[in-house]
Enzyme design. Structure first.
Site, PDB file in Angstrom:
ATOM      1  CG  HIS A  77      -2.444  -0.791   1.146  1.00  0.00           C
ATOM      2  ND1 HIS A  77      -3.707  -0.977   1.911  1.00  0.00           N
ATOM      3  CD2 HIS A  77      -2.183  -2.378   0.272  1.00  0.00           C
ATOM      4  CE1 HIS A  77      -4.331  -1.803   1.516  1.00  0.00           C
ATOM      5  NE2 HIS A  77      -3.200  -2.997   0.455  1.00  0.00           N
ATOM      6  CD  GLU A  79      -2.904   4.628   2.638  1.00  0.00           C
ATOM      7  OE1 GLU A  79      -3.370   4.642   3.036  1.00  0.00           O
ATOM      8  OE2 GLU A  79      -1.943   3.188   2.464  1.00  0.00           O
ATOM      9  CB  CYS A 108      -2.272   1.503   6.460  1.00  0.00           C
ATOM     10  SG  CYS A 108      -1.324   0.572   4.433  1.00  0.00           S
TER      11      CYS A 108
END
Length: 148
Positions: A77, A79, A108
């Site tokens: 991801h 993040e 996350c």
């Protein structure tokens, strides 16, 4: 018209998202402290692995709904990648803000909390209420920012 600080960094997150190799959602993230960019990240396959753009999306092929079965996704991801980039380059993100084109997921959110990021600004919702509950319990300031 001059954009606010939140609008400015959110626009940068959208530019970062253009590097995404995900077939479902192009997500970008920017970590900022004292109005200075510390790191950026976008979602895509781990370093040196084939991208979904090239080999297809296992989640799409198996009709897995958004927000479920994260472990089946080959992508890292946005993040996560921004936090990883900070760690690789020895940059502390403690006390920073994270701008993301999409609401963080539960995975996350846990990383954000443990990285001591104090504020999250996101544009698009994501079907993961648990993530928002975790961030609230950890006293992370969460703001949904519309972008024009």
């Amino acid at each position: 018209m001059r954009p606010s600080i939140d609008e400015y960094f959110m626009e940068i997150a959208y530019v970062v998202s253009k590097r995404s190799t995900c077939l479902r959602n192009q997500v970008g993230a920017v970590i900022v402290k004292d109005k200075r960019i510390l790191a950026t990240g976008y979602n895509g396959a781990p370093r040196n692995l084939d991208h979904c753009l090239d080999i297809g999306c296992i989640r799409k092929q198996n009709d897995i709904p958004s927000g479920e079965r994260h472990e089946l996704c080959r992508g890292v991801h946005a993040e996560q990648n921004a936090i990883i980039q900070s760690a690789i380059h020895g940059v502390s993100v403690e006390g920073s803000a994270l701008y993301s084109t999409h609401q963080p997921c539960i995975l996350c959110a846990k990383l954000i909390i443990n990285a001591k990021i104090r504020r999250v600004v996101f544009a698009n919702s994501y079907p993961d209420d648990a993530a928002l509950k975790f961030l609230k319990q950890a006293k992370v300031n969460v703001v949904q920012q519309d972008i024009e």
